[in-house]
Scaffold this active site. Structure first.
Site, PDB file in Angstrom:
ATOM      1  N   HIS A   1       0.876  -1.205   0.000  1.00 56.30           N
ATOM      2  CA  HIS A   1       0.000   0.000   0.000  1.00 56.30           C
ATOM      3  C   HIS A   1       0.896   1.233   0.000  1.00 56.30           C
ATOM      4  O   HIS A   1       1.465   1.603   1.025  1.00 56.30           O
ATOM      5  CB  HIS A   1      -0.894   0.001   1.242  1.00 56.30           C
ATOM      6  CG  HIS A   1      -1.844   1.172   1.288  1.00 56.30           C
ATOM      7  ND1 HIS A   1      -3.177   1.023   1.608  1.00 56.30           N
ATOM      8  CD2 HIS A   1      -1.679   2.502   1.066  1.00 56.30           C
ATOM      9  CE1 HIS A   1      -3.769   2.205   1.575  1.00 56.30           C
ATOM     10  NE2 HIS A   1      -2.875   3.124   1.250  1.00 56.30           N
TER      11      HIS A   1
ATOM     12  N   HIS B   1       1.574   5.374  -1.680  1.00 47.63           N
ATOM     13  CA  HIS B   1       1.222   6.554  -2.485  1.00 47.63           C
ATOM     14  C   HIS B   1       2.511   7.160  -3.035  1.00 47.63           C
ATOM     15  O   HIS B   1       3.315   7.699  -2.257  1.00 47.63           O
ATOM     16  CB  HIS B   1       0.501   7.598  -1.626  1.00 47.63           C
ATOM     17  CG  HIS B   1      -0.765   7.090  -1.022  1.00 47.63           C
ATOM     18  ND1 HIS B   1      -1.983   7.198  -1.656  1.00 47.63           N
ATOM     19  CD2 HIS B   1      -1.002   6.434   0.141  1.00 47.63           C
ATOM     20  CE1 HIS B   1      -2.924   6.647  -0.893  1.00 47.63           C
ATOM     21  NE2 HIS B   1      -2.353   6.164   0.195  1.00 47.63           N
TER      22      HIS B   1
ATOM     23  N   LYS C   1      -9.261  -0.440  -5.992  1.00 44.25           N
ATOM     24  CA  LYS C   1      -9.323   0.215  -4.693  1.00 44.25           C
ATOM     25  C   LYS C   1     -10.691   0.840  -4.469  1.00 44.25           C
ATOM     26  O   LYS C   1     -11.190   1.586  -5.311  1.00 44.25           O
ATOM     27  CB  LYS C   1      -8.243   1.304  -4.636  1.00 44.25           C
ATOM     28  CG  LYS C   1      -8.179   2.075  -3.330  1.00 44.25           C
ATOM     29  CD  LYS C   1      -7.663   1.213  -2.189  1.00 44.25           C
ATOM     30  CE  LYS C   1      -7.833   1.891  -0.845  1.00 44.25           C
ATOM     31  NZ  LYS C   1      -6.640   2.535  -0.363  1.00 44.25           N
TER      32      LYS C   1
ATOM     33  N   HIS D   1     -10.429   0.993   1.683  1.00 40.32           N
ATOM     34  CA  HIS D   1     -10.261   1.979   2.761  1.00 40.32           C
ATOM     35  C   HIS D   1     -11.525   1.844   3.606  1.00 40.32           C
ATOM     36  O   HIS D   1     -12.578   2.351   3.228  1.00 40.32           O
ATOM     37  CB  HIS D   1     -10.097   3.406   2.220  1.00 40.32           C
ATOM     38  CG  HIS D   1      -9.931   4.414   3.322  1.00 40.32           C
ATOM     39  ND1 HIS D   1      -8.755   5.084   3.550  1.00 40.32           N
ATOM     40  CD2 HIS D   1     -10.784   4.820   4.291  1.00 40.32           C
ATOM     41  CE1 HIS D   1      -8.906   5.870   4.617  1.00 40.32           C
ATOM     42  NE2 HIS D   1     -10.134   5.731   5.080  1.00 40.32           N
TER      43      HIS D   1
ATOM     44  N   HIS E   1      -4.586  -0.691   5.760  1.00 41.85           N
ATOM     45  CA  HIS E   1      -4.170   0.102   6.929  1.00 41.85           C
ATOM     46  C   HIS E   1      -5.136  -0.040   8.109  1.00 41.85           C
ATOM     47  O   HIS E   1      -5.770   0.917   8.525  1.00 41.85           O
ATOM     48  CB  HIS E   1      -3.953   1.565   6.561  1.00 41.85           C
ATOM     49  CG  HIS E   1      -5.017   2.261   5.750  1.00 41.85           C
ATOM     50  ND1 HIS E   1      -6.356   2.076   5.948  1.00 41.85           N
ATOM     51  CD2 HIS E   1      -4.926   3.159   4.736  1.00 41.85           C
ATOM     52  CE1 HIS E   1      -7.034   2.822   5.104  1.00 41.85           C
ATOM     53  NE2 HIS E   1      -6.193   3.480   4.342  1.00 41.85           N
TER      54      HIS E   1
ATOM     55  N   ASP F   1       1.343   2.577   3.578  1.00 44.80           N
ATOM     56  CA  ASP F   1       0.497   3.761   3.409  1.00 44.80           C
ATOM     57  C   ASP F   1       1.341   5.028   3.494  1.00 44.80           C
ATOM     58  O   ASP F   1       0.876   6.062   3.975  1.00 44.80           O
ATOM     59  CB  ASP F   1      -0.657   3.798   4.426  1.00 44.80           C
ATOM     60  CG  ASP F   1      -1.709   4.849   4.078  1.00 44.80           C
ATOM     61  OD1 ASP F   1      -1.754   5.284   2.915  1.00 44.80           O
ATOM     62  OD2 ASP F   1      -2.467   5.238   4.984  1.00 44.80           O
TER      63      ASP F   1
HETATM   64  N1  LIG Z   1      -3.679   7.620   4.735  1.00 42.71           N
HETATM   65  C1  LIG Z   1      -3.862   8.918   4.625  1.00 42.71           C
HETATM   66  O1  LIG Z   1      -4.045   9.593   5.645  1.00 42.71           O
HETATM   67  N2  LIG Z   1      -3.830   9.553   3.435  1.00 42.71           N
HETATM   68  C2  LIG Z   1      -3.750   8.941   2.135  1.00 42.71           C
HETATM   69  C3  LIG Z   1      -5.054   8.353   1.685  1.00 42.71           C
HETATM   70  C4  LIG Z   1      -5.392   7.039   2.369  1.00 42.71           C
HETATM   71  O2  LIG Z   1      -4.644   6.075   2.303  1.00 42.71           O
HETATM   72  O3  LIG Z   1      -6.462   6.947   2.991  1.00 42.71           O
HETATM   73  C5  LIG Z   1      -3.288  10.011   1.128  1.00 42.71           C
HETATM   74  O4  LIG Z   1      -3.392   9.784  -0.066  1.00 42.71           O
HETATM   75  O5  LIG Z   1      -2.783  11.060   1.564  1.00 42.71           O
HETATM   76 ZN   LIG Z   2      -3.249   5.080   1.604  1.00 41.16          ZN
HETATM   77 ZN   LIG Z   3      -6.849   4.881   2.935  1.00 41.27          ZN
END
Ligand SMILES: NC(=O)N[C@@H](CC(=O)O)C(=O)O
Ligand SMILES: [Zn+2]
Ligand SMILES: [Zn+2]
Length: 347
Positions: free
Chosen positions: A14, A16, A100, A137, A175, A248
């Site tokens: 996971h 970003h 997702k 999520h 998460h 995450d």
């Molecule tokens: N985890 C977070 O607090 N933020 C994530 C989005 C997500 O995973 O929910 C993001 O893209 O900033």
């Molecule tokens: Zn995330």
């Molecule tokens: Zn998330």
């Protein structure tokens, strides 16, 4: 002699990476240690079909350091309009690893998310047929549900039914942050898994709120009380093969977090595997780290485990106060603080 820990190269299930001129930073940070990563699709606009996913994958590929074998595993963002055809095309093109589900409004860039699970029924059936997992999520968004209860209410209202209705669909609760989620997943069947972040293993809401509000600990789902943190630690070291690593890591420019309306997300990639090692060491369970970080994820997804290894050395170093992030700076989790494990770079 420092303590040394060599494990099969881990993957991040996971992540970003964001887009554009920050990709060089985010990719280098993850490619240091991880072999593969599930790339979240919550860009603006979101990655909603196979064509957009392959364009995004190409932009990522350009920034992968030459010495690294890092592989991005792409995902699509489900919306109310995702069709069966979207899923079948994605499956046939072969470039998409999972889909997702963001409940609309639940988190960063989730405005185009799903407003009612009935709207994605056809998509979920098609995913079950072609073996594409659903990443969730898991939080409800109702204004009257307390932010600390949103994960548990999502399980009770939606996840129980989803698991029952689509028994052959692989579902990964992303998460997880509560004892309720850890219990639900551990009592679930072989098609139900969960990722756990390093920050939810190391921290609870006191770290974020006692002695001043600390925006760099603010993420969604929000850090919970310490008994939930303990339940996540117990799940991670339990040996249950359906719990695995998902950082995450979710960077936001420093000004977007240190703001009167700060963004949710912790940037953990610069020390991710090191932070997991700390958490497992605190539990006296370093021997359980390799399965959690390197075996359980690929086994659940039906992918091969990585062939090479990484080595961590028990050695203090200081995380920089901030890191260049496109035209901005980003503050990683533990900025300016000590990290107690160091990744040995390959000679
Ligand atoms: N985890 C977070 O607090 N933020 C994530 C989005 C997500 O995973 O929910 C993001 O893209 O900033
Ligand atoms: Zn995330
Ligand atoms: Zn998330």
């Amino acid at each position: 002699m420092s303590q040394i820990l060599t494990i099969t190269r881990p993957d991040d299930w996971h992540l970003h990476l964001r887009d554009g001129n920050v990709l060089n930073e985010t990719i280098a940070s993850s490619a240091r240690s991880f072999g593969r990563a599930i790339i979240m699709p919550n860009l603006v606009p979101p990655v909603t079909d196979a064509g957009l996913a392959s364009q995004y994958k190409a932009r990522i590929a350009e920034q992968i350091p030459e010495s690294s074998g890092f592989q991005p595993l792409m995902t699509l963002y489900l919306t109310d309009k995702t069709t069966r055809e979207t899923i079948l095309t994605a499956h046939n093109r072969g470039d998409v690893t999972a889909l997702k589900l963001y409940p609309a409004g639940a988190t960063t860039n989730s405005d185009s998310g799903v407003t009612d699970l009935e709207n994605i029924h056809d998509a979920l059936e098609a995913m079950a047929e072609c073996g594409l997992p659903l990443l969730v999520h898991g939080e409800v968004t109702d204004a009257n549900i307390d932010i600390f209860d949103r994960e548990k209410v999502f399980i009770d209202r939606h996840l129980v039914k989803l698991v029952e209705r689509y028994p052959t669909l692989k579902i990964i609760m992303e998460h997880i942050t509560t004892a309720d989620a850890a219990q639900f997943v551990s009592e679930g069947g072989e098609n139900l898994g969960a990722t756990i972040t390093a920050h939810h293993l190391l921290y609870n809401r006191n770290h974020m709120l006692v002695g001043g509000i600390k925006p760099h600990y603010y993420c969604l789902p929000i850090l919970k009380r310490n008994l939930h943190q303990q339940a996540l630690l117990d799940a991670a070291v339990s040996g249950n093969r359906r719990f695995f690593l998902g950082t995450d890591s979710a960077p936001h420019a420093v000004g977007a977090k240190e703001s009167s309306c700060g963004c949710a997300g912790c940037y953990t990639a610069p020390a991710a595997i090191e932070l997991y090692a700390e958490a497992f060491e605190n539990m006296g369970a370093l021997d359980k780290l390799e399965a959690f970080a390197s075996f359980n994820g690929p086994d659940f997804y039906g992918l091969p485990r990585n062939q090479d290894t990484i080595t961590l050395v028990k050695e203090d170093w200081t995380m920089p106060e901030s890191i260049a992030f496109g035209d901005n700076r980003v503050k990683p989790l533990r900025a300016g603080e000590t990290i107690t494990w160091r990744l040995k770079t390959q000679p």
